[in-house]
Motif scaffolding. Structure first.
Motif, mmCIF file in Angstrom:
data_model
loop_
_atom_site.group_PDB
_atom_site.id
_atom_site.type_symbol
_atom_site.label_atom_id
_atom_site.label_comp_id
_atom_site.label_asym_id
_atom_site.label_seq_id
_atom_site.Cartn_x
_atom_site.Cartn_y
_atom_site.Cartn_z
ATOM 1 N N THR A 132 0.858 -1.189 0.000
ATOM 2 C CA THR A 132 0.000 0.000 0.000
ATOM 3 C C THR A 132 0.893 1.238 0.000
ATOM 4 O OG1 THR A 132 -1.712 -1.163 1.256
ATOM 5 C CG2 THR A 132 -1.836 1.242 1.188
ATOM 6 N N LEU A 133 0.766 2.074 -1.022
ATOM 7 C CA LEU A 133 1.554 3.302 -1.148
ATOM 8 C C LEU A 133 0.676 4.493 -0.819
ATOM 9 C CD1 LEU A 133 4.106 4.853 -1.948
ATOM 10 C CD2 LEU A 133 3.343 4.736 -4.339
ATOM 11 N N GLY A 134 1.051 5.225 0.219
ATOM 12 C CA GLY A 134 0.279 6.396 0.621
ATOM 13 C C GLY A 134 0.592 7.602 -0.239
ATOM 14 N N GLU A 135 -0.239 8.634 -0.083
ATOM 15 C CA GLU A 135 -0.040 9.852 -0.854
ATOM 16 C C GLU A 135 1.091 10.686 -0.260
ATOM 17 O OE1 GLU A 135 -3.680 11.938 -0.959
ATOM 18 O OE2 GLU A 135 -4.736 10.436 -2.171
ATOM 19 N N ARG A 136 1.647 11.530 -1.079
ATOM 20 C CA ARG A 136 2.697 12.445 -0.627
ATOM 21 C C ARG A 136 2.097 13.448 0.357
ATOM 22 N NH1 ARG A 136 6.481 16.158 -4.615
ATOM 23 N NH2 ARG A 136 7.400 17.514 -3.003
ATOM 24 N N GLN A 137 2.804 13.661 1.477
ATOM 25 C CA GLN A 137 2.317 14.553 2.522
ATOM 26 C C GLN A 137 3.429 15.490 2.961
ATOM 27 O OE1 GLN A 137 -0.221 12.709 5.596
ATOM 28 N NE2 GLN A 137 0.216 10.746 4.611
ATOM 29 N N ILE A 138 3.020 16.587 3.600
ATOM 30 C CA ILE A 138 3.973 17.592 4.088
ATOM 31 C C ILE A 138 4.367 17.231 5.510
ATOM 32 C CG2 ILE A 138 4.306 20.027 4.642
ATOM 33 C CD1 ILE A 138 2.269 20.691 2.476
ATOM 34 N N PHE A 139 5.687 17.135 5.767
ATOM 35 C CA PHE A 139 6.176 16.855 7.116
ATOM 36 C C PHE A 139 6.478 18.149 7.870
ATOM 37 C CE2 PHE A 139 9.502 15.857 10.204
ATOM 38 C CZ PHE A 139 8.870 14.857 10.915
ATOM 39 N N ASP A 140 7.266 19.021 7.275
ATOM 40 C CA ASP A 140 7.534 20.335 7.850
ATOM 41 C C ASP A 140 7.850 21.284 6.695
ATOM 42 O OD1 ASP A 140 10.143 19.697 7.125
ATOM 43 O OD2 ASP A 140 10.761 19.184 9.149
ATOM 44 N N ASN A 141 8.431 22.424 7.015
ATOM 45 C CA ASN A 141 8.708 23.426 5.982
ATOM 46 C C ASN A 141 9.806 23.003 5.013
ATOM 47 O OD1 ASN A 141 6.776 25.103 7.093
ATOM 48 N ND2 ASN A 141 8.253 26.158 8.423
ATOM 49 N N GLU A 142 10.539 21.930 5.344
ATOM 50 C CA GLU A 142 11.667 21.539 4.511
ATOM 51 C C GLU A 142 11.550 20.124 3.961
ATOM 52 O OE1 GLU A 142 15.215 22.044 6.760
ATOM 53 O OE2 GLU A 142 15.004 24.220 6.962
ATOM 54 N N HIS A 143 10.586 19.335 4.443
ATOM 55 C CA HIS A 143 10.518 17.936 4.061
ATOM 56 C C HIS A 143 9.097 17.532 3.678
ATOM 57 C CE1 HIS A 143 14.117 18.140 6.668
ATOM 58 N NE2 HIS A 143 14.596 17.174 5.901
ATOM 59 N N ASP A 144 9.032 16.610 2.735
ATOM 60 C CA ASP A 144 7.805 15.874 2.414
ATOM 61 C C ASP A 144 8.058 14.400 2.700
ATOM 62 O OD1 ASP A 144 6.616 18.181 1.653
ATOM 63 O OD2 ASP A 144 6.747 17.829 -0.500
ATOM 64 N N TYR A 145 6.963 13.624 2.798
ATOM 65 C CA TYR A 145 7.157 12.192 3.056
ATOM 66 C C TYR A 145 5.990 11.405 2.485
ATOM 67 C CZ TYR A 145 3.626 12.192 6.779
ATOM 68 O OH TYR A 145 2.459 12.280 7.485
ATOM 69 N N ALA A 146 6.215 10.094 2.362
ATOM 70 C CA ALA A 146 5.180 9.151 1.948
ATOM 71 C C ALA A 146 5.355 7.878 2.760
ATOM 72 C CB ALA A 146 5.273 8.843 0.446
ATOM 73 N N VAL A 147 4.237 7.193 3.039
ATOM 74 C CA VAL A 147 4.250 5.976 3.850
ATOM 75 C C VAL A 147 3.900 4.784 2.965
ATOM 76 C CG1 VAL A 147 3.234 4.768 5.815
ATOM 77 C CG2 VAL A 147 3.670 7.231 5.940
ATOM 78 N N ILE A 148 4.733 3.753 3.040
ATOM 79 C CA ILE A 148 4.522 2.514 2.275
ATOM 80 C C ILE A 148 4.362 1.377 3.276
ATOM 81 C CG2 ILE A 148 5.428 0.998 0.482
ATOM 82 C CD1 ILE A 148 7.343 3.416 -0.204
ATOM 83 N N THR A 149 3.335 0.567 3.114
ATOM 84 C CA THR A 149 3.069 -0.556 4.016
ATOM 85 C C THR A 149 3.162 -1.860 3.245
ATOM 86 O OG1 THR A 149 1.592 0.831 5.342
ATOM 87 C CG2 THR A 149 1.457 -1.551 5.672
ATOM 88 N N TYR A 150 4.031 -2.758 3.721
ATOM 89 C CA TYR A 150 4.192 -4.083 3.129
ATOM 90 C C TYR A 150 3.552 -5.122 4.041
ATOM 91 C CZ TYR A 150 7.747 -2.131 -0.016
ATOM 92 O OH TYR A 150 8.411 -1.406 -0.962
ATOM 93 N N ALA A 151 2.762 -6.014 3.458
ATOM 94 C CA ALA A 151 2.262 -7.193 4.164
ATOM 95 C C ALA A 151 3.160 -8.368 3.789
ATOM 96 C CB ALA A 151 0.809 -7.478 3.795
ATOM 97 N N LEU A 152 3.897 -8.908 4.772
ATOM 98 C CA LEU A 152 4.909 -9.916 4.511
ATOM 99 C C LEU A 152 4.559 -11.236 5.197
ATOM 100 C CD1 LEU A 152 8.109 -7.758 5.157
ATOM 101 C CD2 LEU A 152 6.903 -8.095 2.995
ATOM 102 N N SER A 153 5.059 -12.318 4.645
ATOM 103 C CA SER A 153 4.912 -13.640 5.246
ATOM 104 C C SER A 153 6.138 -14.463 4.907
ATOM 105 C CB SER A 153 3.643 -14.334 4.742
ATOM 106 O OG SER A 153 3.716 -14.567 3.342
ATOM 107 N N LEU A 154 6.302 -15.576 5.638
ATOM 108 C CA LEU A 154 7.396 -16.499 5.374
ATOM 109 C C LEU A 154 6.832 -17.793 4.806
ATOM 110 C CD1 LEU A 154 9.825 -16.182 8.421
ATOM 111 C CD2 LEU A 154 10.367 -15.724 6.038
ATOM 112 N N PRO A 155 7.545 -18.438 3.892
ATOM 113 C CA PRO A 155 7.083 -19.737 3.375
ATOM 114 C C PRO A 155 6.953 -20.758 4.507
ATOM 115 C CG PRO A 155 8.825 -18.840 1.990
ATOM 116 C CD PRO A 155 8.754 -17.964 3.184
ATOM 117 N N SER A 156 6.002 -21.659 4.375
ATOM 118 C CA SER A 156 5.713 -22.621 5.430
ATOM 119 C C SER A 156 6.833 -23.629 5.629
ATOM 120 C CB SER A 156 4.409 -23.357 5.112
ATOM 121 O OG SER A 156 4.504 -24.017 3.854
#
Length: 465
Positions: free
Chosen positions: A100-124
């Protein structure tokens, strides 16, 4: 009025002879347990065009369980980050189930950021052990000085276990005598065998087990045991209003052909291991019980004869209802023109209650070798401190939880707190952010933060008392 007095005295004398019992009831609005929301935090940013921060929801995994890796990508203004192909990064041996890739957001007057969420698993088919979520890189271009570069994340160690035991409650603020639903979930591989004798002897002291329900199921290669306990507490030692459901320990052993041969051949003992849950602090709300009411009836039903129930229950209650109705009608007739309806005031949380909750969270904190448990408790201390300070400066809990550390005390427009206390609060909040979002937790850093929170309580406690 003469007849009213005669009726009152007749009712009192009748109640004395019938040994009428008085029943007390109390009601109190329960404070809701809020689900932790995403909070904006102030990071110790390095002077880099692009930074990658990684967070994991749990450092233990079992077959069939999904891990959630949160990646926060932060870049300076004027920097273009290549986020294409972010869903195709190689995180082997972990398998990416969803991105899941989030939208670009403002962090402060000098930085922007985006949040990426990975759903992970291990093979059985992967055995138990320690595995690493590998680092990955993102390229960027600085449009200001026309330079290009690459930023790399830090690897995260994850431990795959053969058995996982977790405990949860439906609420953590109760009154004496209330019921708590405690859900114990045990997931284990099929070659793991539980020693049910240890589960039968689980100790919930000071809580009493009123009811227990066990459900067993199988999810692919994992066996799941769901045990639901109904708990209650009827008395506490001393004046302490905070208790906890202790850490529960269950024993298990790994079943193998070699162990089976030994047990059949020479009677050798099987080596057992322990699996534990984390303790859960429970707040006993003293405001919900203002009189000493016997709670013996809550512990279990008692049987009475019909005659006893009539003379000690129905008859006194009927007389009391008749007197109440008669006196109520008479009083309403004489005061109908003078009385106006008054709406009950809602019960709200006070700074004293918020301070007591903060103290209880501090008392329940125990530094352990488990970073996940330590971060969870530090997160609870941060929330409770923000709630407490927010009430002192007159802002809502929602705003106190969502405000950045740098802007938090700017809401103190009326200068409710002295400048010296505000400086201490600002420093402690920054230290909490470093512990929550930092890569490592040191005991010295944690002790320093705890000491700072206690100093805030001591200084501000005199102000509100």
């Amino acid at each position: 009025m003469k007849y009213i007095g005669i009726v009152v005295w007749v009712g009192i004398i009748t109640a004395v002879f019938l040994e009428q019992s008085f029943f007390f009831a109390y009601a109190q609005e329960q404070p809701q347990i809020q689900v932790p929301s995403e909070e904006k935090a102030e990071f110790a940013l390095a002077d880099q065009p692009l930074e990658i921060w990684t967070f994991i929801n749990d450092y233990r995994i079992i077959t069939g369980k999904t891990l959630y890796l949160t990646v926060q990508v932060m870049w300076k203004l004027g920097v273009t980050v290549d986020l294409e192909g972010i869903d195709r990064v190689n995180l082997s041996p972990f398998v990416i189930e969803d991105v899941t890739l989030g939208e670009r957001q403002i962090f402060d007057n000098e930085h922007d950021y985006a949040v990426i969420t990975y759903a992970l698993s291990l093979p059985s088919d992967i055995r138990a052990g320690i595995y690493s979520i590998p680092s990955f890189s993102l390229s960027y271009r600085n449009e200001v000085d026309k330079t290009e570069g690459i930023a790399t994340s830090a690897p995260i160690a994850i431990k795959k276990v053969a058995i996982l035991m977790e405990g949860k409650v439906d609420r953590d603020v109760i009154a004496i005598g209330d019921h708590i639903t405690y859900t114990l979930t045990i997931r284990h591989e099929k070659n793991i065998k539980l020693l049910w004798e240890s589960i039968e002897k689980l100790n919930f002291s000071p809580f009493e087990v009123l009811h227990r329900n066990i459900k067993e199921s199988t999810e692919k290669a994992i066996e799941k045991v769901l045990i639901t306990y109904t708990l209650s507490v009827y008395e506490l030692g001393g004046k302490k209003m905070t208790s906890e459901i202790p850490a529960l320990t269950a024993l298990y052993y790994g079943e193998s052909s070699s162990q089976t041969d030994k047990s059949k051949g020479d009677g050798s003992l099987i080596e057992t291991h322990e699996v534990k849950t984390a303790p859960i602090p429970i707040i006993i709300n003293s405001l919900l019980k203002t009189v000493d009411v016997p709670l013996e009836g809550i512990k279990g039903p008692m049987s009475y004869s019909g005659k006893h129930a009539f003379f000690h229950g129905y008859l006194p209650m009927s007389i009391g209802i008749i007197l109440f109705v008669f006196l109520g009608i008479t009083g309403l007739r004489s005061l109908a023109g003078k009385l106006s309806p008054a709406l009950p005031k809602p019960v709200v949380e006070t700074p004293q209650i918020a301070m007591e909750k903060l103290k209880s969270v501090l008392t329940a904190f125990q530094f352990t070798d488990d970073d996940t448990l330590n971060r969870h408790m530090i997160h609870n201390i941060n929330k409770s401190l923000r709630t407490y300070v927010g009430m002192l400066i007159g802002i809502s809990n929602e705003r106190a939880q969502s405000a950045t550390t740098s802007d938090f005390l700017k809401y103190d427009t009326q200068r409710q707190l002295p400048e010296q206390i505000s400086t201490i609060i600002q420093a402690v909040l920054k230290q909490l952010d470093e512990l929550i979002f930092g890569r490592h937790l040191g005991k010295e850093s944690v002790d320093k933060v705890l000491q700072g929170v206690k100093e805030i309580i001591e200084r501000t406690g005199l102000k509100i008392s």
